[in-house]
Write a protein that holds these residues in place. Structure first.
Motif, PDB file in Angstrom:
ATOM      1  N   ARG A   1      38.999  47.825  35.876  1.00 16.75           N
ATOM      2  CA  ARG A   1      38.760  46.721  34.796  1.00 16.75           C
ATOM      3  C   ARG A   1      38.752  47.120  33.300  1.00 16.75           C
ATOM      4  O   ARG A   1      38.762  46.523  32.365  1.00 16.75           O
ATOM      5  CB  ARG A   1      37.266  45.966  34.938  1.00 16.75           C
ATOM      6  CG  ARG A   1      37.364  45.006  36.205  1.00 16.75           C
ATOM      7  CD  ARG A   1      35.947  44.890  36.592  1.00 16.75           C
ATOM      8  NE  ARG A   1      36.098  43.958  37.956  1.00 16.75           N
ATOM      9  CZ  ARG A   1      36.149  44.680  39.084  1.00 16.75           C
ATOM     10  NH1 ARG A   1      36.215  45.916  39.387  1.00 16.75           N
ATOM     11  NH2 ARG A   1      35.885  44.105  40.333  1.00 16.75           N
TER      12      ARG A   1
ATOM     13  N   ARG B   1      44.654  48.620  32.903  1.00 16.03           N
ATOM     14  CA  ARG B   1      45.541  47.497  32.701  1.00 16.03           C
ATOM     15  C   ARG B   1      47.115  47.747  33.035  1.00 16.03           C
ATOM     16  O   ARG B   1      47.559  48.822  32.329  1.00 16.03           O
ATOM     17  CB  ARG B   1      45.337  46.860  31.508  1.00 16.03           C
ATOM     18  CG  ARG B   1      43.815  46.320  31.237  1.00 16.03           C
ATOM     19  CD  ARG B   1      43.827  45.541  29.991  1.00 16.03           C
ATOM     20  NE  ARG B   1      42.404  44.938  29.840  1.00 16.03           N
ATOM     21  CZ  ARG B   1      41.887  44.973  28.758  1.00 16.03           C
ATOM     22  NH1 ARG B   1      42.680  45.237  27.634  1.00 16.03           N
ATOM     23  NH2 ARG B   1      40.533  44.500  28.610  1.00 16.03           N
TER      24      ARG B   1
ATOM     25  N   TYR C   1      41.727  44.345  41.115  1.00 15.90           N
ATOM     26  CA  TYR C   1      42.867  44.825  40.049  1.00 15.90           C
ATOM     27  C   TYR C   1      43.875  43.846  40.260  1.00 15.90           C
ATOM     28  O   TYR C   1      44.155  43.418  41.339  1.00 15.90           O
ATOM     29  CB  TYR C   1      43.316  46.059  40.648  1.00 15.90           C
ATOM     30  CG  TYR C   1      44.158  47.008  39.583  1.00 15.90           C
ATOM     31  CD1 TYR C   1      43.667  47.467  38.457  1.00 15.90           C
ATOM     32  CD2 TYR C   1      45.572  46.650  39.828  1.00 15.90           C
ATOM     33  CE1 TYR C   1      44.540  47.927  37.621  1.00 15.90           C
ATOM     34  CE2 TYR C   1      46.376  47.310  38.724  1.00 15.90           C
ATOM     35  CZ  TYR C   1      45.850  47.945  37.698  1.00 15.90           C
ATOM     36  OH  TYR C   1      46.853  48.406  36.588  1.00 15.90           O
ATOM     37  N   PRO C   2      44.461  43.586  39.060  1.00 15.06           N
ATOM     38  CA  PRO C   2      44.016  43.685  37.772  1.00 15.06           C
ATOM     39  C   PRO C   2      42.993  42.931  37.331  1.00 15.06           C
ATOM     40  O   PRO C   2      43.219  41.577  37.500  1.00 15.06           O
ATOM     41  CB  PRO C   2      45.359  43.836  36.822  1.00 15.06           C
ATOM     42  CG  PRO C   2      46.159  42.623  37.741  1.00 15.06           C
ATOM     43  CD  PRO C   2      45.838  42.863  39.121  1.00 15.06           C
TER      44      PRO C   2
ATOM     45  N   SER D   1      42.872  42.014  34.053  1.00 13.72           N
ATOM     46  CA  SER D   1      43.926  41.412  33.330  1.00 13.72           C
ATOM     47  C   SER D   1      45.259  42.059  33.194  1.00 13.72           C
ATOM     48  O   SER D   1      44.961  43.463  33.427  1.00 13.72           O
ATOM     49  CB  SER D   1      43.103  41.246  32.131  1.00 13.72           C
ATOM     50  OG  SER D   1      43.106  42.192  31.156  1.00 13.72           O
ATOM     51  N   TRP D   2      46.266  41.693  32.901  1.00 10.70           N
ATOM     52  CA  TRP D   2      47.536  42.562  32.551  1.00 10.70           C
ATOM     53  C   TRP D   2      47.622  43.099  31.507  1.00 10.70           C
ATOM     54  O   TRP D   2      48.095  43.984  31.303  1.00 10.70           O
ATOM     55  CB  TRP D   2      48.642  41.447  32.985  1.00 10.70           C
ATOM     56  CG  TRP D   2      49.020  41.028  34.297  1.00 10.70           C
ATOM     57  CD1 TRP D   2      48.376  40.203  34.966  1.00 10.70           C
ATOM     58  CD2 TRP D   2      49.631  41.981  35.273  1.00 10.70           C
ATOM     59  NE1 TRP D   2      48.609  40.197  36.586  1.00 10.70           N
ATOM     60  CE2 TRP D   2      49.546  41.260  36.620  1.00 10.70           C
ATOM     61  CE3 TRP D   2      50.357  42.957  35.247  1.00 10.70           C
ATOM     62  CZ2 TRP D   2      50.075  41.830  37.595  1.00 10.70           C
ATOM     63  CZ3 TRP D   2      51.124  43.358  36.291  1.00 10.70           C
ATOM     64  CH2 TRP D   2      50.882  42.756  37.636  1.00 10.70           C
TER      65      TRP D   2
END
Length: 166
Positions: free
Chosen positions: A62, A67, A161-162, A164-165
């Motif tokens: 995270r 990312r 995962y993920p 966020s990208w």
């Protein structure tokens, strides 16, 4: 016997243990794949920067450094900068330093920080492997690290995962 009621100390400890085991499984998968691909292709994909990336993504899925966009953009920028510097000035400690510093600055400006990519830039600056290294080894290693993490994000319990990208 440990209590498992909400708020008891046993639940956070079990969650931490599950998270640690998930991270270990992700790192094992990534490193095993990197090693196998290196043996099969003779590309330097089992190199320290990529092992470090696999560890970052496994341990802190995270974190901003983990990312997918940070990994992709970080390595692309670092490798391009390093190959450019090394092509112009030749491989040396000075080229490695310039490549590392340049890649760090560019990653921060692009808001895509990935510390292991700085190591990759320094390695390229020191050794001068050329454009083929950029396309084959770096690209392949990044795909393996991210592919393993994305697959694990779907299959491994306690590994999100993920987050966020970008």
């Amino acid at each position: 016997m440990a209590s498992t009621t909400p708020g008891s100390p046993a639940l956070p400890r079990r969650a931490a243990q599950a998270g640690a085991l998930a991270a270990g499984a992700v790192l094992l998968g990534a490193m095993s794949t990197l090693a196998a691909v290196e043996v099969l292709t003779r590309q330097d994909v089992f190199a320290l920067p990529f092992v470090a990336s696999a560890a970052v993504v496994a341990m802190a899925p995270r974190a901003p450094l983990a990312r997918p966009a940070a990994v992709l953009i970080g390595y692309a920028a670092s490798a391009l900068i390093a190959v450019g510097i090394t092509t112009a000035a030749g491989p040396s400690a000075v080229s490695a330093t310039a490549a590392a510093v340049g890649s760090l600055v560019v990653m921060l400006l692009l808001t895509a920080p990935h510390a292991p990519a700085v190591v990759c830039a320094a390695f390229i600056g020191m050794t001068g492997p050329g454009v083929l290294h950029l396309l084959l080894a770096v690209g392949l290693a990044v795909l393996i690290v991210l592919g393993t993490a994305l697959l694990a994000g779907r299959l491994v319990p306690h590994y999100g995962y993920p987050a966020s990208w970008r």
